[in-house]
Every structure is written in structure tokens, then in C-alpha cells.
Design a protein around this motif. Structure first.
Motif, PDB file in Angstrom:
ATOM      1  N   CYS A 172     -13.313  30.438  14.459  1.00 57.07           N
ATOM      2  CA  CYS A 172     -12.712  29.927  13.241  1.00 57.07           C
ATOM      3  C   CYS A 172     -13.814  29.467  12.301  1.00 57.07           C
ATOM      4  O   CYS A 172     -14.934  29.204  12.718  1.00 57.07           O
ATOM      5  CB  CYS A 172     -11.730  28.797  13.520  1.00 57.07           C
ATOM      6  N   ASP A 173     -13.479  29.403  11.038  1.00 55.69           N
ATOM      7  CA  ASP A 173     -14.445  28.950  10.040  1.00 55.69           C
ATOM      8  C   ASP A 173     -13.964  27.684   9.341  1.00 55.69           C
ATOM      9  O   ASP A 173     -14.468  27.310   8.302  1.00 55.69           O
ATOM     10  CB  ASP A 173     -14.741  30.049   9.028  1.00 55.69           C
ATOM     11  N   GLY A 174     -12.970  27.041   9.902  1.00 55.50           N
ATOM     12  CA  GLY A 174     -12.387  25.859   9.294  1.00 55.50           C
ATOM     13  C   GLY A 174     -11.182  26.191   8.432  1.00 55.50           C
ATOM     14  O   GLY A 174     -10.456  25.308   8.008  1.00 55.50           O
ATOM     15  N   TYR A 175     -10.987  27.461   8.162  1.00 58.61           N
ATOM     16  CA  TYR A 175      -9.847  27.891   7.356  1.00 58.61           C
ATOM     17  C   TYR A 175      -9.046  28.963   8.090  1.00 58.61           C
ATOM     18  O   TYR A 175      -7.856  28.826   8.268  1.00 58.61           O
ATOM     19  CB  TYR A 175     -10.325  28.423   5.998  1.00 58.61           C
ATOM     20  N   TYR A 176      -9.716  30.010   8.508  1.00 61.30           N
ATOM     21  CA  TYR A 176      -9.052  31.083   9.248  1.00 61.30           C
ATOM     22  C   TYR A 176      -9.365  30.985  10.729  1.00 61.30           C
ATOM     23  O   TYR A 176     -10.477  30.621  11.114  1.00 61.30           O
ATOM     24  CB  TYR A 176      -9.513  32.464   8.762  1.00 61.30           C
ATOM     25  N   ASN A 177      -8.387  31.345  11.535  1.00 61.33           N
ATOM     26  CA  ASN A 177      -8.607  31.517  12.966  1.00 61.33           C
ATOM     27  C   ASN A 177      -8.756  33.015  13.208  1.00 61.33           C
ATOM     28  O   ASN A 177      -7.876  33.800  12.863  1.00 61.33           O
ATOM     29  CB  ASN A 177      -7.429  30.977  13.776  1.00 61.33           C
ATOM     30  N   TYR A 217      -7.601  38.194  11.159  1.00 63.37           N
ATOM     31  CA  TYR A 217      -6.964  36.944  10.777  1.00 63.37           C
ATOM     32  C   TYR A 217      -5.742  37.288   9.938  1.00 63.37           C
ATOM     33  O   TYR A 217      -5.611  38.406   9.455  1.00 63.37           O
ATOM     34  CB  TYR A 217      -7.927  36.016  10.021  1.00 63.37           C
ATOM     35  N   ILE A 218      -4.864  36.324   9.784  1.00 61.46           N
ATOM     36  CA  ILE A 218      -3.676  36.500   8.966  1.00 61.46           C
ATOM     37  C   ILE A 218      -4.006  36.020   7.562  1.00 61.46           C
ATOM     38  O   ILE A 218      -4.437  34.880   7.382  1.00 61.46           O
ATOM     39  CB  ILE A 218      -2.466  35.710   9.530  1.00 61.46           C
ATOM     40  N   SER A 219      -3.812  36.888   6.574  1.00 66.83           N
ATOM     41  CA  SER A 219      -4.145  36.513   5.191  1.00 66.83           C
ATOM     42  C   SER A 219      -3.214  35.410   4.706  1.00 66.83           C
ATOM     43  O   SER A 219      -2.084  35.275   5.171  1.00 66.83           O
ATOM     44  CB  SER A 219      -4.064  37.731   4.269  1.00 66.83           C
ATOM     45  N   ASP A 220      -3.697  34.637   3.765  1.00 71.90           N
ATOM     46  CA  ASP A 220      -2.902  33.532   3.239  1.00 71.90           C
ATOM     47  C   ASP A 220      -2.254  33.888   1.901  1.00 71.90           C
ATOM     48  O   ASP A 220      -1.780  33.017   1.190  1.00 71.90           O
ATOM     49  CB  ASP A 220      -3.739  32.264   3.112  1.00 71.90           C
ATOM     50  N   ASP A 221      -2.201  35.190   1.590  1.00 72.37           N
ATOM     51  CA  ASP A 221      -1.524  35.603   0.354  1.00 72.37           C
ATOM     52  C   ASP A 221      -0.033  35.780   0.631  1.00 72.37           C
ATOM     53  O   ASP A 221       0.454  35.469   1.714  1.00 72.37           O
ATOM     54  CB  ASP A 221      -2.150  36.876  -0.215  1.00 72.37           C
ATOM     55  N   SER A 222       0.677  36.279  -0.319  1.00 70.32           N
ATOM     56  CA  SER A 222       2.130  36.392  -0.178  1.00 70.32           C
ATOM     57  C   SER A 222       2.557  37.405   0.872  1.00 70.32           C
ATOM     58  O   SER A 222       3.675  37.347   1.366  1.00 70.32           O
ATOM     59  CB  SER A 222       2.759  36.764  -1.524  1.00 70.32           C
ATOM     60  N   THR A 223       1.664  38.335   1.252  1.00 69.53           N
ATOM     61  CA  THR A 223       2.049  39.354   2.232  1.00 69.53           C
ATOM     62  C   THR A 223       1.881  38.880   3.667  1.00 69.53           C
ATOM     63  O   THR A 223       2.613  39.307   4.542  1.00 69.53           O
ATOM     64  CB  THR A 223       1.232  40.645   2.040  1.00 69.53           C
ATOM     65  N   GLY A 224       0.899  38.018   3.924  1.00 66.59           N
ATOM     66  CA  GLY A 224       0.664  37.542   5.279  1.00 66.59           C
ATOM     67  C   GLY A 224       0.254  38.647   6.235  1.00 66.59           C
ATOM     68  O   GLY A 224       0.552  38.589   7.417  1.00 66.59           O
ATOM     69  N   ASN A 225      -0.448  39.660   5.726  1.00 69.44           N
ATOM     70  CA  ASN A 225      -0.882  40.785   6.552  1.00 69.44           C
ATOM     71  C   ASN A 225      -2.039  40.399   7.457  1.00 69.44           C
ATOM     72  O   ASN A 225      -2.792  39.472   7.170  1.00 69.44           O
ATOM     73  CB  ASN A 225      -1.331  41.956   5.668  1.00 69.44           C
ATOM     74  N   THR A 226      -2.203  41.154   8.526  1.00 66.35           N
ATOM     75  CA  THR A 226      -3.363  41.007   9.381  1.00 66.35           C
ATOM     76  C   THR A 226      -4.521  41.735   8.717  1.00 66.35           C
ATOM     77  O   THR A 226      -4.401  42.891   8.336  1.00 66.35           O
ATOM     78  CB  THR A 226      -3.096  41.602  10.780  1.00 66.35           C
TER      79      THR A 226
END
Length: 184
Positions: A135-140, A156-165
Motif C-alpha cells: 500500500c502507499d497510504g491511499y491504494y491497497n 488496485y481498485i480505482s477511486d473514480d466513478s467506475t471503480g475498475n481494477t
């Protein structure tokens, strides 16, 4: 490149007001996807030319980005049919075509992980094994290694509206002491 430029000019001049008046979202999607398919066919044909340059095509798409994103339409399924997404969708088509051409030129490779990374493609998950977490403190991140070529991917799972891997090349130097220390 002239034909692709003409396609983009025509795209901007399309009757988007008429498109907006289509009540059926599926019909709108069908028309929109036909535009994407026409672009894909055109790029396929043009990419076969000996002097075709993908860098020039990316620059051309970038030069049209503002004009395309301001087109006066929004689809009933606006998460897929949206002028703000269109340049990215066209760019993705170009990346896929460039990837397949490069892959066909490099058939002797043991695995295509490196080329998939280079052209923003997802790896063949059948050949991946999980080897760690970070992890980098934001993404796992989940770290995978290819069984064929030992290429390491992180997801990682994106934090945009799609939530894509999102798949990226794993950079152990970026997280040297962080590997396997995240709560999972």
C-alpha cells in the motif's frame, strides 16, 4: 492521417441535436457504438500503411479533445455515451490496435506481459499468481507475478466513478520496505 482527421471533423459536425432526440437509449447506444466501430475500422485500414505513425494519431486525438468533449450530446446511458468520455474511448481503440500490431510483430516472445503493459492492456490473469500485497497510504495493491515470464503486476481498485481494477507494472523500488505490510 488525412482520412482520420476528416473522420474527426465529421464527428464534430454530426447532428448531435438529432442524436439527443432519439428517445430509445439502446438505439442511441447503437448509433454511438457504430461511430466507434467506424473509427476502429478506419484506424485498422490506415495503420496498415507503411508510413503510419501512432504518435501522430495520439497527438491528433489530443488536439481534438476539447472540441470533442464539448459536443452537444448526452446519451440516455450517459455513463457510456458521453462526449467527455469519447476522446478516451477513441484513444483506447487506437491503443488496442497498436497493441495487436505490435504483438503480431513480436510473435516469438515467450509472453506478452511487457507489451501489454506498454499498450495499456490488461494481462491474461490465467497466468498470474498472487505474490504479495502493498500500500502507499491511499491504494491497497495486490501484487501478481506471471508464471510464464516473471513480469510483476500490481492491481488496485480505482477511486473514480467506475471503480475498475487497474493493472500496472509493479515497481519494487518504489515500495522497497512496504511489500506485504498492509492490512489485507
Amino acid at each position: 492521417m488525412y482520412k482520420i482527421k476528416a473522420f474527426l471533423d465529421n464527428l464534430i459536425q454530426t447532428d448531435w441535436i438529432g442524436f439527443n432526440k432519439i428517445d430509445n437509449g439502446l438505439k442511441q447506444s447503437e448509433v454511438y457504438h457504430q461511430i466507434l466501430n467506424d473509427f476502429k475500422k478506419l484506424v485498422h485500414i490506415e495503420a496498415k500503411n507503411e508510413n503510419f505513425n501512432f504518435s501522430e494519431l495520439y497527438a491528433l486525438l489530443k488536439s481534438y479533445k476539447n472540441d470533442i468533449s464539448e459536443l452537444p450530446f448526452i446519451g440516455k446511458f450517459h455513463i457510456l455515451v458521453n462526449p467527455r468520455l469519447l476522446t478516451g474511448q477513441l484513444t483506447k481503440i487506437v491503443e488496442e490496435i497498436e497493441f495487436h500490431l505490435a504483438k503480431n510483430n513480436g510473435k516469438e516472445a515467450v509472453c506478452d506481459c511487457e507489451i501489454k503493459y506498454k499498450y495499456n492492456q490488461t494481462p491474461d490473469i490465467v497466468h498470474l499468481i498472487k505474490v504479495g500485497f502493498s500500500c502507499d497510504g491511499y491504494y491497497n495493491y495486490t501484487i501478481y507475478e506471471c508464471l510464464k515470464c516473471s513480469f510483476k503486476w500490481s492491481t488496485y481498485i480505482s477511486d473514480d466513478s467506475t471503480g475498475n481494477t487497474v493493472f500496472e507494472k509493479w515497481n519494487e523500488k518504489e515500495f522497497p520496505d512496504n511489500n506485504n505490510y498492509c492490512n489485507e
